[in-house]
Design a protein around this motif. Structure first.
Motif, mmCIF file in Angstrom:
data_model
loop_
_atom_site.group_PDB
_atom_site.id
_atom_site.type_symbol
_atom_site.label_atom_id
_atom_site.label_comp_id
_atom_site.label_asym_id
_atom_site.label_seq_id
_atom_site.Cartn_x
_atom_site.Cartn_y
_atom_site.Cartn_z
ATOM 1 N N GLU A 129 0.908 -1.294 0.023
ATOM 2 C CA GLU A 129 -0.062 -0.193 -0.233
ATOM 3 C C GLU A 129 0.878 1.394 -0.071
ATOM 4 O O GLU A 129 0.596 2.442 -0.642
ATOM 5 N N ALA A 130 1.880 1.361 0.764
ATOM 6 C CA ALA A 130 2.914 2.406 0.851
ATOM 7 C C ALA A 130 3.489 2.633 -0.473
ATOM 8 O O ALA A 130 3.430 3.813 -0.801
ATOM 9 N N VAL A 131 3.963 1.609 -1.232
ATOM 10 C CA VAL A 131 4.649 1.972 -2.501
ATOM 11 C C VAL A 131 3.695 2.397 -3.506
ATOM 12 O O VAL A 131 3.770 3.136 -4.391
ATOM 13 N N ARG A 132 2.442 1.731 -3.417
ATOM 14 C CA ARG A 132 1.518 2.282 -4.421
ATOM 15 C C ARG A 132 0.814 3.509 -4.177
ATOM 16 O O ARG A 132 0.867 4.194 -5.117
ATOM 17 N N GLY A 133 0.863 4.058 -3.208
ATOM 18 C CA GLY A 133 0.342 5.377 -2.460
ATOM 19 C C GLY A 133 1.428 6.246 -2.692
ATOM 20 O O GLY A 133 1.270 7.543 -2.964
ATOM 21 N N HIS A 134 2.708 6.023 -2.401
ATOM 22 C CA HIS A 134 3.819 7.064 -2.388
ATOM 23 C C HIS A 134 4.980 6.971 -3.145
ATOM 24 O O HIS A 134 5.874 7.748 -3.101
ATOM 25 N N GLY A 135 4.887 5.800 -4.063
ATOM 26 C CA GLY A 135 6.049 5.685 -4.948
ATOM 27 C C GLY A 135 7.120 4.595 -4.263
ATOM 28 O O GLY A 135 7.171 4.483 -3.054
ATOM 29 N N ALA A 136 8.060 4.589 -4.855
ATOM 30 C CA ALA A 136 9.081 3.275 -4.462
ATOM 31 C C ALA A 136 10.168 4.016 -3.322
ATOM 32 O O ALA A 136 10.113 3.447 -2.388
ATOM 33 N N ILE A 137 10.532 5.202 -3.488
ATOM 34 C CA ILE A 137 11.417 5.740 -2.571
ATOM 35 C C ILE A 137 10.581 5.931 -1.346
ATOM 36 O O ILE A 137 11.048 5.390 -0.291
ATOM 37 N N LYS A 138 9.644 7.055 -1.238
ATOM 38 C CA LYS A 138 8.889 7.187 0.065
ATOM 39 C C LYS A 138 8.283 5.889 0.706
ATOM 40 O O LYS A 138 8.309 5.667 1.694
ATOM 41 N N GLY A 139 7.644 5.365 -0.266
ATOM 42 C CA GLY A 139 6.885 4.123 0.154
ATOM 43 C C GLY A 139 7.881 2.986 0.757
ATOM 44 O O GLY A 139 7.605 2.419 1.653
ATOM 45 N N GLY A 140 8.881 2.847 0.199
ATOM 46 C CA GLY A 140 9.939 1.762 0.670
ATOM 47 C C GLY A 140 10.546 2.316 2.039
ATOM 48 O O GLY A 140 10.658 1.533 2.683
ATOM 49 N N LEU A 141 10.701 3.467 2.247
ATOM 50 C CA LEU A 141 11.176 4.073 3.399
ATOM 51 C C LEU A 141 10.144 4.113 4.398
ATOM 52 O O LEU A 141 10.631 3.601 5.562
ATOM 53 N N LEU A 142 8.851 4.129 3.935
ATOM 54 C CA LEU A 142 7.751 3.890 5.265
ATOM 55 C C LEU A 142 7.578 2.313 5.348
ATOM 56 O O LEU A 142 7.364 1.951 6.650
ATOM 57 N N ALA A 143 7.975 1.670 4.604
ATOM 58 C CA ALA A 143 7.918 0.291 4.724
ATOM 59 C C ALA A 143 9.099 -0.420 5.578
ATOM 60 O O ALA A 143 8.860 -1.016 6.609
#
Length: 92
Positions: free
Chosen positions: A44-58
């Motif tokens: 959900e994080a990667v889909r909603g925020h993109g690879a960089i920010k979503g990856g960091l959130l994950a």
């Protein structure tokens, strides 16, 4: 073509999370402290925020998922749009 290449990092991260869901996660007993699970959170994080920010959130979620961390409902934060030129609405 370029657009497809730009999406590749995100698709790779989602593929890793899906691989975890379909592989090792099914063989191990459920131990998730949070809802949604860390792998679903990552997707959900990667889909909603993109690879960089979503990856960091994950990654931050994975670091918090330990016996001394929290537990319970922990959704992916909503995406906020920051506009250049000011920090707050109505201020110039």
């Amino acid at each position: 073509m370029i657009r497809a290449l730009a999406r590749l990092p995100g698709l790779l991260l989602i593929g890793i999370a899906r691989g975890w869901q379909l592989g090792p996660s099914r063989l191990l007993p459920p131990t998730c402290r949070y809802t949604p699970s860390c792998s679903q959170y990552a997707i959900e994080a990667v889909r909603g925020h993109g690879a960089i920010k979503g990856g960091l959130l994950a990654l931050w979620r994975l670091l918090r998922c330990q016996p001394w961390g929290g537990h319970g409902y922990d959704p992916v934060p909503e995406k906020t749009d920051h506009k250049p030129g000011g920090c707050c609405p109505g201020q110039d």
